[in-house]
Motif scaffolding. Structure first.
Motif, PDB file in Angstrom:
ATOM      1  N   VAL A  23      -9.033  32.246  -0.475  1.00 21.65           N
ATOM      2  CA  VAL A  23      -9.771  32.717   0.699  1.00 21.65           C
ATOM      3  C   VAL A  23     -10.832  31.697   1.112  1.00 21.65           C
ATOM      4  O   VAL A  23     -11.026  31.427   2.310  1.00 21.65           O
ATOM      5  CB  VAL A  23     -10.419  34.088   0.412  1.00 21.65           C
ATOM      6  N   GLY A  24     -11.521  31.113   0.128  1.00 18.62           N
ATOM      7  CA  GLY A  24     -12.521  30.098   0.437  1.00 18.62           C
ATOM      8  C   GLY A  24     -11.917  28.890   1.137  1.00 18.62           C
ATOM      9  O   GLY A  24     -12.468  28.376   2.116  1.00 18.62           O
ATOM     10  N   VAL A  25     -10.772  28.436   0.614  1.00 21.09           N
ATOM     11  CA  VAL A  25     -10.080  27.305   1.256  1.00 21.09           C
ATOM     12  C   VAL A  25      -9.636  27.693   2.663  1.00 21.09           C
ATOM     13  O   VAL A  25      -9.796  26.918   3.625  1.00 21.09           O
ATOM     14  CB  VAL A  25      -8.862  26.870   0.411  1.00 21.09           C
ATOM     15  N   ALA A  26      -9.078  28.896   2.801  1.00 15.87           N
ATOM     16  CA  ALA A  26      -8.590  29.349   4.109  1.00 15.87           C
ATOM     17  C   ALA A  26      -9.725  29.434   5.120  1.00 15.87           C
ATOM     18  O   ALA A  26      -9.563  29.040   6.286  1.00 15.87           O
ATOM     19  CB  ALA A  26      -7.896  30.699   3.970  1.00 15.87           C
ATOM     20  N   LEU A 286     -13.686  21.615  -1.205  1.00 16.53           N
ATOM     21  CA  LEU A 286     -13.258  20.821  -2.357  1.00 16.53           C
ATOM     22  C   LEU A 286     -14.198  21.011  -3.543  1.00 16.53           C
ATOM     23  O   LEU A 286     -13.751  21.045  -4.703  1.00 16.53           O
ATOM     24  CB  LEU A 286     -13.166  19.348  -1.970  1.00 16.53           C
ATOM     25  N   ILE A 287     -15.484  21.139  -3.278  1.00 12.96           N
ATOM     26  CA  ILE A 287     -16.427  21.384  -4.368  1.00 12.96           C
ATOM     27  C   ILE A 287     -16.135  22.733  -5.028  1.00 12.96           C
ATOM     28  O   ILE A 287     -16.183  22.876  -6.257  1.00 12.96           O
ATOM     29  CB  ILE A 287     -17.880  21.341  -3.846  1.00 12.96           C
ATOM     30  N   GLY A 288     -15.797  23.716  -4.202  1.00  9.86           N
ATOM     31  CA  GLY A 288     -15.448  25.028  -4.753  1.00  9.86           C
ATOM     32  C   GLY A 288     -14.218  24.967  -5.643  1.00  9.86           C
ATOM     33  O   GLY A 288     -14.183  25.579  -6.719  1.00  9.86           O
ATOM     34  N   ILE A 289     -13.196  24.215  -5.203  1.00  5.76           N
ATOM     35  CA  ILE A 289     -11.978  24.081  -6.009  1.00  5.76           C
ATOM     36  C   ILE A 289     -12.285  23.374  -7.329  1.00  5.76           C
ATOM     37  O   ILE A 289     -11.861  23.811  -8.414  1.00  5.76           O
ATOM     38  CB  ILE A 289     -10.903  23.309  -5.233  1.00  5.76           C
ATOM     39  N   ALA A 290     -13.041  22.273  -7.252  1.00  8.43           N
ATOM     40  CA  ALA A 290     -13.368  21.515  -8.465  1.00  8.43           C
ATOM     41  C   ALA A 290     -14.178  22.366  -9.443  1.00  8.43           C
ATOM     42  O   ALA A 290     -13.934  22.353 -10.661  1.00  8.43           O
ATOM     43  CB  ALA A 290     -14.140  20.254  -8.087  1.00  8.43           C
ATOM     44  N   SER A 291     -15.130  23.150  -8.923  1.00  6.29           N
ATOM     45  CA  SER A 291     -15.968  23.986  -9.793  1.00  6.29           C
ATOM     46  C   SER A 291     -15.130  25.060 -10.477  1.00  6.29           C
ATOM     47  O   SER A 291     -15.263  25.300 -11.686  1.00  6.29           O
ATOM     48  CB  SER A 291     -17.085  24.636  -8.975  1.00  6.29           C
ATOM     49  N   ALA A 292     -14.264  25.721  -9.695  1.00 13.84           N
ATOM     50  CA  ALA A 292     -13.446  26.792 -10.270  1.00 13.84           C
ATOM     51  C   ALA A 292     -12.489  26.262 -11.323  1.00 13.84           C
ATOM     52  O   ALA A 292     -12.310  26.877 -12.382  1.00 13.84           O
ATOM     53  CB  ALA A 292     -12.664  27.495  -9.152  1.00 13.84           C
ATOM     54  N   LEU A 293     -11.879  25.119 -11.066  1.00 11.10           N
ATOM     55  CA  LEU A 293     -10.948  24.556 -12.043  1.00 11.10           C
ATOM     56  C   LEU A 293     -11.688  24.053 -13.285  1.00 11.10           C
ATOM     57  O   LEU A 293     -11.146  24.101 -14.397  1.00 11.10           O
ATOM     58  CB  LEU A 293     -10.137  23.433 -11.410  1.00 11.10           C
ATOM     59  N   SER A 294     -12.914  23.578 -13.093  1.00  9.86           N
ATOM     60  CA  SER A 294     -13.715  23.167 -14.258  1.00  9.86           C
ATOM     61  C   SER A 294     -14.029  24.361 -15.147  1.00  9.86           C
ATOM     62  O   SER A 294     -13.944  24.277 -16.385  1.00  9.86           O
ATOM     63  CB  SER A 294     -15.016  22.502 -13.800  1.00  9.86           C
ATOM     64  N   LEU A 295     -14.382  25.485 -14.532  1.00 12.48           N
ATOM     65  CA  LEU A 295     -14.630  26.698 -15.303  1.00 12.48           C
ATOM     66  C   LEU A 295     -13.362  27.173 -16.009  1.00 12.48           C
ATOM     67  O   LEU A 295     -13.387  27.619 -17.161  1.00 12.48           O
ATOM     68  CB  LEU A 295     -15.165  27.801 -14.379  1.00 12.48           C
ATOM     69  N   SER A 296     -12.233  27.058 -15.293  1.00 10.63           N
ATOM     70  CA  SER A 296     -10.957  27.466 -15.890  1.00 10.63           C
ATOM     71  C   SER A 296     -10.628  26.594 -17.099  1.00 10.63           C
ATOM     72  O   SER A 296     -10.179  27.094 -18.144  1.00 10.63           O
ATOM     73  CB  SER A 296      -9.850  27.367 -14.850  1.00 10.63           C
ATOM     74  N   ALA A 297     -10.863  25.308 -16.956  1.00 15.10           N
ATOM     75  CA  ALA A 297     -10.583  24.390 -18.070  1.00 15.10           C
ATOM     76  C   ALA A 297     -11.485  24.702 -19.260  1.00 15.10           C
ATOM     77  O   ALA A 297     -11.065  24.640 -20.426  1.00 15.10           O
ATOM     78  CB  ALA A 297     -10.779  22.947 -17.611  1.00 15.10           C
ATOM     79  N   ASN A 298     -12.734  25.053 -18.973  1.00 16.77           N
ATOM     80  CA  ASN A 298     -13.659  25.370 -20.061  1.00 16.77           C
ATOM     81  C   ASN A 298     -13.259  26.662 -20.781  1.00 16.77           C
ATOM     82  O   ASN A 298     -13.360  26.767 -22.012  1.00 16.77           O
ATOM     83  CB  ASN A 298     -15.075  25.494 -19.499  1.00 16.77           C
ATOM     84  N   LEU A 374      -5.095  16.940   4.773  1.00 19.06           N
ATOM     85  CA  LEU A 374      -6.387  16.582   4.188  1.00 19.06           C
ATOM     86  C   LEU A 374      -6.814  17.580   3.117  1.00 19.06           C
ATOM     87  O   LEU A 374      -7.319  17.189   2.059  1.00 19.06           O
ATOM     88  CB  LEU A 374      -7.447  16.505   5.291  1.00 19.06           C
ATOM     89  N   THR A 375      -6.617  18.859   3.408  1.00 22.51           N
ATOM     90  CA  THR A 375      -7.019  19.879   2.434  1.00 22.51           C
ATOM     91  C   THR A 375      -6.162  19.807   1.180  1.00 22.51           C
ATOM     92  O   THR A 375      -6.672  19.910   0.052  1.00 22.51           O
ATOM     93  CB  THR A 375      -6.900  21.279   3.066  1.00 22.51           C
ATOM     94  N   THR A 376      -4.857  19.635   1.350  1.00 25.67           N
ATOM     95  CA  THR A 376      -3.963  19.570   0.192  1.00 25.67           C
ATOM     96  C   THR A 376      -4.263  18.347  -0.670  1.00 25.67           C
ATOM     97  O   THR A 376      -4.392  18.441  -1.897  1.00 25.67           O
ATOM     98  CB  THR A 376      -2.492  19.525   0.656  1.00 25.67           C
ATOM     99  N   ILE A 377      -4.405  17.201  -0.010  1.00 30.76           N
ATOM    100  CA  ILE A 377      -4.722  15.972  -0.755  1.00 30.76           C
ATOM    101  C   ILE A 377      -6.099  16.089  -1.408  1.00 30.76           C
ATOM    102  O   ILE A 377      -6.302  15.700  -2.568  1.00 30.76           O
ATOM    103  CB  ILE A 377      -4.664  14.744   0.181  1.00 30.76           C
ATOM    104  N   GLY A 378      -7.061  16.640  -0.646  1.00 32.68           N
ATOM    105  CA  GLY A 378      -8.404  16.802  -1.192  1.00 32.68           C
ATOM    106  C   GLY A 378      -8.434  17.744  -2.378  1.00 32.68           C
ATOM    107  O   GLY A 378      -9.166  17.514  -3.349  1.00 32.68           O
ATOM    108  N   ALA A 379      -7.637  18.821  -2.312  1.00 32.22           N
ATOM    109  CA  ALA A 379      -7.583  19.761  -3.436  1.00 32.22           C
ATOM    110  C   ALA A 379      -7.032  19.091  -4.680  1.00 32.22           C
ATOM    111  O   ALA A 379      -7.506  19.332  -5.802  1.00 32.22           O
ATOM    112  CB  ALA A 379      -6.731  20.973  -3.049  1.00 32.22           C
ATOM    113  N   VAL A 380      -6.021  18.244  -4.503  1.00 29.87           N
ATOM    114  CA  VAL A 380      -5.458  17.504  -5.636  1.00 29.87           C
ATOM    115  C   VAL A 380      -6.507  16.568  -6.224  1.00 29.87           C
ATOM    116  O   VAL A 380      -6.689  16.497  -7.449  1.00 29.87           O
ATOM    117  CB  VAL A 380      -4.201  16.727  -5.200  1.00 29.87           C
ATOM    118  N   LEU A 381      -7.215  15.846  -5.354  1.00 29.29           N
ATOM    119  CA  LEU A 381      -8.249  14.928  -5.835  1.00 29.29           C
ATOM    120  C   LEU A 381      -9.385  15.682  -6.514  1.00 29.29           C
ATOM    121  O   LEU A 381      -9.950  15.216  -7.516  1.00 29.29           O
ATOM    122  CB  LEU A 381      -8.784  14.094  -4.669  1.00 29.29           C
ATOM    123  N   ALA A 382      -9.734  16.876  -5.944  1.00 27.99           N
ATOM    124  CA  ALA A 382     -10.818  17.665  -6.542  1.00 27.99           C
ATOM    125  C   ALA A 382     -10.442  18.177  -7.925  1.00 27.99           C
ATOM    126  O   ALA A 382     -11.321  18.427  -8.764  1.00 27.99           O
ATOM    127  CB  ALA A 382     -11.160  18.838  -5.619  1.00 27.99           C
TER     128      ALA A 382
END
Length: 401
Positions: A23-26, A286-298, A374-382
């Motif tokens: 939803v955030g990305v959308a 992208l910051i939201g995606i990176a933060s959520a995946l970081s929490l998931s990894a932790n 841009l969003t798809t590539i950015g999400a991958v990079l994030a």
């Protein structure tokens, strides 16, 4: 692919978090689409407003300048004096019109005599900018005949069309005579055949239309014209076409972009502002995606440690998190593009009380492909940072925690 299966399982294991991410990305993509469609729509409307009622290319005689002539006496210089009384004109205008008619990119041509004059009614005097045209081509550049509010658009041999504000200032109405005095010192009594109202004060208060045959003796131009106005099928190509005409005719060709340099500057500044807003909206996503995946990894340190202990490669672990970012980016961007198009399409249907569009928005100009990529590539990079962090976990430390 097993990595894809694991990535999908991780996403579905916490559906509420995944849904919030999507939803955030959308929402970010929807904002991007809306801003792009609004900026492009405003640019299109402003451009249409300028080009709809004005020439796209104007042809005029080249300005003559005084030149120094050679003299036998080295201490004396002779200067060729250019007459300021004789009006500059295009004498071979007929051949230029034929050239323009042969160009498929030209949609309308209007040879004109332009000049300055005064309208005199009793003690009232008003300056006017005169545009003399062929009566059959009155609407070639600007649709004047459709703006007539009193009288009609038939110029005839002694007719004149004036704006509604000018008529009010002089107390004139259709059918009344008015003294027409040109800057060449020639007077003639003309009949107001029609009064027009365009809504533009500069036209309604300062412009008058004559027949070109009526204007010739008044402006002392028995054969030439002062300018040729041209409209194009594609106004955006006016600069290139003006350069072509200048080279082909030797005349000064001015595009509508050159005449409206301030508009271009404003549109460029507006586009830059929109770009900055778009960049910030994507960065927040992208910051939201990176933060959520970081929490998931932790949270999954133990699982990652077990997989590493069983010999799963770092590349596989990193790939799982990158695939999560890819899936979130693609799904969120797709939903955002659809919702953005729906929002823009709905806003485009809203109108003001006078029937005009409430917002100058262009749903087709939302930049959907660009924002999706841009969003798809950015999400991958994030997702790369949390992916590398998960891949570098020491199996023993991860299992012990």
């Amino acid at each position: 692919m097993f990595a894809f299966t694991v990535a999908r399982r991780y996403l579905f294991s916490n559906p509420s978090q995944t849904a919030l991410l999507i939803v955030g990305v959308a929402l970010g993509v929807t904002a991007f689409v809306f801003i792009t469609a609004l900026i492009q729509g405003l640019a299109i409307r402003l451009t249409d407003d300028v080009t709809a009622n004005s020439a796209h290319v104007s042809l005029e005689p080249v300005t003559r300048v005084a030149r120094v002539l050679p003299s036998p006496d080295a201490n004396v210089e002779s200067v060729a004096i250019v007459s300021t009384f004789q009006r500059r004109q295009i004498r071979a205008w007929a051949s230029t019109v034929e050239l323009l008619r042969s160009q498929a990119s030209v949609s309308a041509i209007s040879p004109q005599i332009s000049g300055s004059a005064f309208l005199v009614k009793g003690e009232a005097v008003a300056p006017v900018a005169v545009t003399a045209v062929d009566p059959a081509g009155l609407d070639a550049i600007s649709p004047i005949s459709t703006e007539i509010v009193s009288g009609d658009s038939s110029l005839g041999a002694d007719g004149i069309l004036i704006g509604v504000r000018l008529a009010e200032n002089l107390g004139l109405s259709a059918g009344q005579p008015v003294l027409f005095r040109t800057d060449r010192g020639v007077d003639r009594l003309l009949i107001v055949r029609g009064v027009f109202e365009t809504g533009l004060q500069s036209l309604d208060e300062r412009v008058a239309y004559l027949s070109i045959q009526t204007a010739r003796p008044l402006f002392l131009l028995p054969e030439g014209v002062t300018n040729i106005e041209v409209k194009l099928v594609e106004p955006a190509r006016a600069r290139d076409f003006a350069a072509f005409l200048a080279e082909a005719t030797g005349l000064r060709a001015t595009s509508w972009q050159e005449k409206n340099a301030n508009l271009e500057g404003a549109l460029a500044a507006q586009a830059q502002t929109g770009t900055l807003i778009q960049i910030f909206s994507l960065i927040s996503v992208l910051i939201g995606i990176a933060s959520a995946l970081s929490l998931s990894a932790n949270r999954r340190r133990g699982e990652v440690g077990i997989m590493r202990a069983f010999g799963v490669s770092k590349r596989f672990i990193a790939g799982v998190f990158v695939l999560q970012g890819l899936l979130i980016g693609m799904v969120g961007a797709g939903i955002g593009c659809l919702s953005g198009f729906a929002l823009c399409s709905w806003l485009a249907t809203l109108t003001k009380p006078d029937g005009a569009m409430a917002l100058p928005i262009a749903p087709s100009e939302g930049g959907y492909v660009a924002v999706f990529l841009l969003t798809t590539i950015g999400a991958v990079l994030a997702s790369v940072i949390p992916a590398r962090s998960a891949a570098r976990l020491d199996p023993l430390e991860a299992i012990q925690q």
